[in-house]
Design an enzyme around this catalytic site. Sequence first.
Site, PDB file in Angstrom:
ATOM      1  N   CYS A   1      59.147  41.390  36.614  1.00  0.00           N
ATOM      2  CA  CYS A   1      58.296  40.508  35.810  1.00  0.00           C
ATOM      3  C   CYS A   1      58.959  39.175  35.461  1.00  0.00           C
ATOM      4  O   CYS A   1      58.329  38.313  34.863  1.00  0.00           O
ATOM      5  CB  CYS A   1      57.841  41.213  34.546  1.00  0.00           C
ATOM      6  SG  CYS A   1      56.674  42.550  34.877  1.00  0.00           S
TER       7      CYS A   1
ATOM      8  N   HIS B   1      42.229  32.353  35.130  1.00  0.00           N
ATOM      9  CA  HIS B   1      42.889  31.467  36.094  1.00  0.00           C
ATOM     10  C   HIS B   1      43.885  30.524  35.425  1.00  0.00           C
ATOM     11  O   HIS B   1      44.017  29.363  35.793  1.00  0.00           O
ATOM     12  CB  HIS B   1      41.866  30.692  36.926  1.00  0.00           C
ATOM     13  CG  HIS B   1      41.195  31.561  37.935  1.00  0.00           C
ATOM     14  ND1 HIS B   1      40.189  32.434  37.607  1.00  0.00           N
ATOM     15  CD2 HIS B   1      41.419  31.717  39.253  1.00  0.00           C
ATOM     16  CE1 HIS B   1      39.818  33.078  38.697  1.00  0.00           C
ATOM     17  NE2 HIS B   1      40.551  32.681  39.703  1.00  0.00           N
TER      18      HIS B   1
ATOM     19  N   GLU C   1      47.274  45.720  31.920  1.00  0.00           N
ATOM     20  CA  GLU C   1      47.973  44.843  32.844  1.00  0.00           C
ATOM     21  C   GLU C   1      47.703  45.290  34.282  1.00  0.00           C
ATOM     22  O   GLU C   1      47.697  44.482  35.200  1.00  0.00           O
ATOM     23  CB  GLU C   1      49.467  44.892  32.533  1.00  0.00           C
ATOM     24  CG  GLU C   1      50.270  43.811  33.177  1.00  0.00           C
ATOM     25  CD  GLU C   1      51.698  43.814  32.683  1.00  0.00           C
ATOM     26  OE1 GLU C   1      52.026  42.959  31.839  1.00  0.00           O
ATOM     27  OE2 GLU C   1      52.474  44.667  33.138  1.00  0.00           O
TER      28      GLU C   1
END
Length: 122
Positions: free
Chosen positions: A23, A71, A112
């Site tokens: 990550c 986005h 997630e």
Amino acid sequence: MFELKTSASFDSAHFLSGYQGKCANLHGHRWKIEVTVGKETLQEEGNYRDMVIDFGDVKKAVRDLADSYDHALIYEEGTLQPFRPTAEQFSKCFYEKLSSDGLPVRRVAVYETPENCAVYEV
């Protein structure tokens, strides 16, 4: 306790600065926000009699929140976001935002991935 639940999704990218793992790299998710609102009693009169709240009001608030992140490239504190963009912090942030907008929020889960979520509830 009476509860209603709705959800919305958004696509965005993030990374965790200083994290030792995958990550740390810029990557994207299809995030899902699942919101539960509730009250001990139903409204007793008016247009919303025998309801917790109008589903349309909850759905719009959750959809608007998701759309505001859609986005986007999400940075942590010191850049564009006031917190480290983890699922845990998102769940708390979304809980606080929707609560401050007047919704009787009980719980917010932020997925997630389809199998992994973080939950914030008071």
